[in-house]
Motif scaffolding. Structure first.
Motif, PDB file in Angstrom:
ATOM      1  N   PHE A 173      26.914  28.986  -5.956  1.00 44.63           N
ATOM      2  CA  PHE A 173      25.664  29.293  -5.250  1.00 44.63           C
ATOM      3  C   PHE A 173      25.864  29.246  -3.738  1.00 44.63           C
ATOM      4  CE2 PHE A 173      22.879  28.591  -9.021  1.00 44.63           C
ATOM      5  CZ  PHE A 173      22.098  29.719  -8.837  1.00 44.63           C
ATOM      6  N   LYS A 174      26.585  28.218  -3.296  1.00 44.60           N
ATOM      7  CA  LYS A 174      26.812  28.044  -1.864  1.00 44.60           C
ATOM      8  C   LYS A 174      27.584  29.243  -1.301  1.00 44.60           C
ATOM      9  CE  LYS A 174      28.544  24.397   1.087  1.00 44.60           C
ATOM     10  NZ  LYS A 174      27.768  24.708   2.264  1.00 44.60           N
ATOM     11  N   THR A 175      28.592  29.675  -2.066  1.00 44.63           N
ATOM     12  CA  THR A 175      29.371  30.826  -1.619  1.00 44.63           C
ATOM     13  C   THR A 175      28.498  32.077  -1.561  1.00 44.63           C
ATOM     14  OG1 THR A 175      31.192  29.808  -2.808  1.00 44.63           O
ATOM     15  CG2 THR A 175      31.552  32.022  -1.958  1.00 44.63           C
ATOM     16  N   VAL A 176      27.676  32.244  -2.612  1.00 46.59           N
ATOM     17  CA  VAL A 176      26.788  33.405  -2.640  1.00 46.59           C
ATOM     18  C   VAL A 176      25.834  33.362  -1.442  1.00 46.59           C
ATOM     19  CG1 VAL A 176      24.888  34.498  -3.886  1.00 46.59           C
ATOM     20  CG2 VAL A 176      26.926  33.757  -5.112  1.00 46.59           C
ATOM     21  N   LEU A 177      25.287  32.170  -1.157  1.00 49.22           N
ATOM     22  CA  LEU A 177      24.377  32.017  -0.015  1.00 49.22           C
ATOM     23  C   LEU A 177      25.048  32.435   1.279  1.00 49.22           C
ATOM     24  CD1 LEU A 177      22.383  28.673  -0.329  1.00 49.22           C
ATOM     25  CD2 LEU A 177      21.546  31.002  -0.393  1.00 49.22           C
ATOM     26  N   GLU A 178      26.268  31.931   1.482  1.00 44.93           N
ATOM     27  CA  GLU A 178      26.970  32.258   2.720  1.00 44.93           C
ATOM     28  C   GLU A 178      27.254  33.755   2.811  1.00 44.93           C
ATOM     29  OE1 GLU A 178      30.212  29.476   2.726  1.00 44.93           O
ATOM     30  OE2 GLU A 178      28.775  27.888   3.205  1.00 44.93           O
ATOM     31  N   TRP A 179      27.613  34.331   1.658  1.00 46.41           N
ATOM     32  CA  TRP A 179      27.890  35.759   1.621  1.00 46.41           C
ATOM     33  C   TRP A 179      26.643  36.572   1.953  1.00 46.41           C
ATOM     34  CZ3 TRP A 179      26.225  39.678  -1.811  1.00 46.41           C
ATOM     35  CH2 TRP A 179      26.918  40.890  -1.693  1.00 46.41           C
ATOM     36  N   LYS A 180      25.501  36.158   1.331  1.00 52.54           N
ATOM     37  CA  LYS A 180      24.230  36.853   1.578  1.00 52.54           C
ATOM     38  C   LYS A 180      23.861  36.770   3.054  1.00 52.54           C
ATOM     39  CE  LYS A 180      20.989  37.806  -1.181  1.00 52.54           C
ATOM     40  NZ  LYS A 180      20.441  39.160  -1.417  1.00 52.54           N
ATOM     41  N   GLN A 181      24.060  35.587   3.612  1.00 51.79           N
ATOM     42  CA  GLN A 181      23.703  35.356   5.015  1.00 51.79           C
ATOM     43  C   GLN A 181      24.510  36.283   5.928  1.00 51.79           C
ATOM     44  OE1 GLN A 181      24.140  31.268   5.863  1.00 51.79           O
ATOM     45  NE2 GLN A 181      23.126  31.361   7.842  1.00 51.79           N
ATOM     46  N   ASN A 182      25.813  36.401   5.608  1.00 54.86           N
ATOM     47  CA  ASN A 182      26.660  37.294   6.402  1.00 54.86           C
ATOM     48  C   ASN A 182      26.227  38.744   6.248  1.00 54.86           C
ATOM     49  OD1 ASN A 182      28.317  35.548   7.721  1.00 54.86           O
ATOM     50  ND2 ASN A 182      29.770  35.400   6.032  1.00 54.86           N
ATOM     51  N   GLN A 183      25.881  39.130   4.998  1.00 57.11           N
ATOM     52  CA  GLN A 183      25.412  40.491   4.744  1.00 57.11           C
ATOM     53  C   GLN A 183      24.179  40.786   5.594  1.00 57.11           C
ATOM     54  OE1 GLN A 183      28.122  41.856   3.213  1.00 57.11           O
ATOM     55  NE2 GLN A 183      26.603  43.103   2.186  1.00 57.11           N
ATOM     56  N   ASP A 184      23.281  39.795   5.597  1.00 57.68           N
ATOM     57  CA  ASP A 184      22.044  39.894   6.367  1.00 57.68           C
ATOM     58  C   ASP A 184      22.331  40.166   7.831  1.00 57.68           C
ATOM     59  OD1 ASP A 184      19.675  39.710   5.015  1.00 57.68           O
ATOM     60  OD2 ASP A 184      19.007  38.000   6.208  1.00 57.68           O
ATOM     61  N   LYS A 185      23.264  39.387   8.365  1.00 57.75           N
ATOM     62  CA  LYS A 185      23.614  39.516   9.774  1.00 57.75           C
ATOM     63  C   LYS A 185      24.207  40.891  10.041  1.00 57.75           C
ATOM     64  CE  LYS A 185      24.453  34.902  11.506  1.00 57.75           C
ATOM     65  NZ  LYS A 185      25.448  33.895  11.233  1.00 57.75           N
ATOM     66  N   LYS A 186      25.117  41.308   9.132  1.00 58.92           N
ATOM     67  CA  LYS A 186      25.779  42.598   9.321  1.00 58.92           C
ATOM     68  C   LYS A 186      24.768  43.728   9.297  1.00 58.92           C
ATOM     69  CE  LYS A 186      30.302  41.759   7.429  1.00 58.92           C
ATOM     70  NZ  LYS A 186      30.838  41.730   6.080  1.00 58.92           N
ATOM     71  N   LEU A 187      23.849  43.626   8.336  1.00 56.62           N
ATOM     72  CA  LEU A 187      22.839  44.663   8.169  1.00 56.62           C
ATOM     73  C   LEU A 187      22.026  44.843   9.448  1.00 56.62           C
ATOM     74  CD1 LEU A 187      21.456  46.403   5.786  1.00 56.62           C
ATOM     75  CD2 LEU A 187      19.684  44.675   5.941  1.00 56.62           C
ATOM     76  N   LYS A 188      21.675  43.681  10.057  1.00 55.54           N
ATOM     77  CA  LYS A 188      20.817  43.747  11.235  1.00 55.54           C
ATOM     78  C   LYS A 188      21.591  44.138  12.477  1.00 55.54           C
ATOM     79  CE  LYS A 188      17.422  40.614   9.447  1.00 55.54           C
ATOM     80  NZ  LYS A 188      16.922  39.275   9.416  1.00 55.54           N
ATOM     81  N   ALA A 189      22.895  43.888  12.464  1.00 56.82           N
ATOM     82  CA  ALA A 189      23.673  44.196  13.669  1.00 56.82           C
ATOM     83  C   ALA A 189      24.200  45.627  13.651  1.00 56.82           C
ATOM     84  CB  ALA A 189      24.829  43.210  13.794  1.00 56.82           C
ATOM     85  N   LYS A 190      24.094  46.291  12.467  1.00 60.20           N
ATOM     86  CA  LYS A 190      24.627  47.652  12.370  1.00 60.20           C
ATOM     87  C   LYS A 190      23.826  48.589  13.282  1.00 60.20           C
ATOM     88  CE  LYS A 190      24.760  49.459   8.270  1.00 60.20           C
ATOM     89  NZ  LYS A 190      24.909  49.376   6.833  1.00 60.20           N
ATOM     90  N   GLY A 191      24.550  49.381  14.048  1.00 59.88           N
ATOM     91  CA  GLY A 191      23.872  50.176  15.080  1.00 59.88           C
ATOM     92  C   GLY A 191      23.171  51.410  14.609  1.00 59.88           C
TER      93      GLY A 191
END
Lengths: 291, 345
Positions: free
Chosen positions: A273-291
């Motif tokens: 779960f912790k790994t999935v959470l961290e992965w989701k969080q990174n995905q979230d960041k990437k999604l929002k930072a994509k230009g």
């Protein structure tokens, strides 16, 4: 200074940054063998011992009434303590990140206290307060309320050891995010609760989930503090970790390791779960930072 | 009066942020709260918004006493210096926020919200960014989204805290002009805080100069520039040469036309009120041309009077072409004439 040409400079830098091969392999090998010896091997032993007498023995020892009772109790404890710790953690983080008051740094230190105190002491404190010879014990026994050697005591002890998990995740996060977005929400006509649920919580949700996850793992796995206050009453006040110990002491190795295998599974699930959470969080960041 | 503030005071511990402030702002004005950092301008804005509580005094919006009303009931639009956009929401959701949190019976239908948000995004010319997140926008775009978000709730007053403070110089220039035009179109009473006097003069219809928690002067930009109420305002707005007649050897200043009047001993002279000419044969030129800088259409000239003790530097400004016609070089002696001065004690 100009005598040093760029390529040779880069080459020398690379050389200093990367260690010789034998150092790299030695360090990687050492790390792997330590992990294998102290983490993987015990985990395998748990499984081997649990299934030593076959699947039927394993499943029957898990479906034994005492085992089932301990699982039910462990779930109940987690179900009660995790929400309470979450509410406490969010309010403490809110108070510390948002307000300036006297004794704030003392409070921040106190929140960490359960991490620095031995869990046995935590259990003992409650025995001294609520036990038969304790400060409040006589009053409670007069009113026929049982705390020590009963479920309420286990809940109190578990609360004590899980107190810091959510608060510690949230305090630095909320301090970093600051107050402006909440002020903006208020100025746009949102009520306090709307601001909390639509702005504050979404901003800290990953940290919050992480804290809740760790808190849950600890609530289900706590041994020391719970052991002191529970009294080990079979089928009544034995949580899963206590059930493991009791079975082991009675030479019921399959029963003991079967319980341990469940706790090990909980640990693995938590990690996933912790790994999935961290992965989701990174995905979230990437999604929002994509230009 | 659209915004009134009566006898407002605010202390932070021993520090006095605001000291008995009285302020009236008529409907439809675009007002700049101008002052050096720490003068209390942001505190005043936040108290008007309700984000901060005053120790004493009252705030009125459209005649209603709102001193004890919480922010959410004041019907204000607030734009933060660092935008404070909701980072987990798209641009569209940011602007829609104020419409979505309204009580159910006042809330618009989803279709109307969508329509209104797109209208607002078109107003700030950023509709094409509606599905982006704040992290993906430039500073100027974020500021315009923040403005659209504040306007969504149709505020009766718009309050902006250093709206251009965190932007590049060129973006800032564009946005100033844009804010002026927007205000002209919407005509909502607005206050913005700034420490940049040029920005205040350029954008605002009224300027309120603050210092040490007090109002030094309130008036139109030209009022404040042409008739500064005191030495602080004169120094803070625009460039000025300061001559203290008690401290200086002042014969040369009198020769230059600076006659001591009754009302003060300290003269403030704007650079454009200093005229320099080529010395005539019989004049006793005592000022040396030291250097000059081009400021676009104007030339800024640095003069030194080395005869006085101590040596005094004087700054003058004149149009480019006029300066060229004088054919002056560095080190030349020139005649200096002072056309106008403000006198202070």
């Amino acid at each position: 200074m100009n005598a040093i040409s760029a390529p040779s400079f880069i080459a020398s830098k690379k050389l200093t940054l990367s260690d010789p091969d034998w150092v790299r392999y030695a360090l990687i090998g050492l790390t792997l063998s330590i992990i294998g010896l102290f983490l993987v091997l015990p985990l395998l032993t748990v499984l081997v011992e649990a299934f030593a007498k076959g699947w039927t023995t394993y499943s029957s020892s898990l479906t034994h009434p005492d085992a089932l009772a301990s699982m039910r109790l462990t779930l109940l404890i987690a179900l009660i303590t995790v929400p309470l710790t979450t509410v406490f953690g969010v309010s403490a983080a809110w108070a510390i990140a948002r307000f300036d008051f006297r004794g704030k740094s003392l409070l921040t230190t106190l929140i960490d206290l359960p991490f620095s105190v031995s869990p046995v002491i935590a259990g003992l404190i409650y025995v001294l307060i609520f036990g038969a010879q304790g400060w409040l014990g006589p009053w409670f026994s007069e009113h026929d309320i049982k705390i020590i050697f009963a479920v309420p005591g286990i809940i109190l002890a578990t609360l004590f050891v899980t107190f810091p998990f959510v608060a510690r995740e949230l305090i630095p996060l909320m301090q970093e995010i600051g107050h402006e977005e909440e002020e903006a929400a208020l100025s746009l006509g949102a009520s306090g609760w709307q601001t909390f649920f639509k702005v504050t919580i979404p901003n800290v949700k990953w940290g919050l989930l992480n804290g809740v996850l760790l808190c849950n793992a600890r609530a289900m796995g706590e041994f020391g503090a719970v052991s002191v206050v529970s009294g080990h009453i079979r089928g009544l006040t034995n949580t899963l970790p206590l059930h493991v110990e009791v079975s082991y002491n009675e030479y019921d190795f399959v029963g003991s390791f079967a319980g341990a295998s469940l706790l090990a599974a909980l640990a693995v699930v938590t990690l996933v779960f912790k790994t999935v959470l961290e992965w989701k969080q990174n995905q979230d960041k990437k999604l929002k930072a994509k230009g | 009066m659209s915004i009134s503030v009566n006898h407002l005071s605010k202390h932070f511990g021993a520090f006095t942020a605001l000291d008995n402030i009285n302020l009236d702002i008529p409907e439809g004005e675009l007002v700049a709260l101008l002052g050096p950092s720490g003068c209390g301008k942001t505190t005043l804005l936040r108290i008007i918004a309700g984000l901060e509580q005053a120790d004493q005094g009252d705030v009125f919006l459209k005649g209603d006493k709102v001193t004890d009303k919480p922010v959410k009931n004041r019907q204000i639009g607030f734009v933060f210096q660092h935008y404070a956009l909701f980072r987990h929401m798209s641009v569209f959701e940011n602007v829609a926020f104020g419409l979505r949190v309204k009580p159910r019976r006042e809330r618009l239908s989803e279709a109307d919200i969508t329509k209104k948000v797109h209208t607002l995004l078109e107003l700030v010319q950023l509709d094409w960014l509606h599905d982006r997140y704040p992290d993906q926008l430039s500073g100027g775009q974020r500021q315009r989204i923040a403005l659209a978000r504040a306007l969504a709730v149709e505020p009766s007053v718009l309050l902006l805290d250093e709206p251009f403070g965190a932007l590049d110089a060129s973006v800032r220039k564009d946005l100033r002009q844009w804010l002026r035009n927007l205000h002209h179109d919407l005509n909502v009473t607005s206050i913005f805080v700034t420490h940049d006097q040029e920005e205040a003069m350029e954008v605002a219809s009224q300027v309120v100069v603050l210092n040490h928690g007090r109002i030094e002067q309130q008036g139109s930009p030209s009022d404040i520039y042409d008739h500064p109420a005191n030495a602080f305002v004169s120094r803070f707005i625009g460039q000025t040469n300061i001559f203290d007649l008690d401290q200086q050897d002042n014969d040369w200043l009198q020769t230059a036309g600076l006659l001591t009047p009754q009302q003060g001993k300290i003269a403030h002279v704007r650079p454009h009120d200093i005229v320099i000419e080529k010395p005539t044969a019989d004049s006793d030129a005592f000022v040396t041309l030291k250097d000059w800088q081009h400021l676009g259409s104007l030339i800024r000239i640095e003069l030194v009077n080395s005869a006085s003790n101590p040596a005094v530097s004087v700054y003058a400004e004149m149009p480019n072409d006029q300066f060229k016609r004088l054919h002056l070089n560095r080190g030349d002696k020139v005649d200096l004439r002072i056309r106008h001065a403000h006198w202070f004690h």
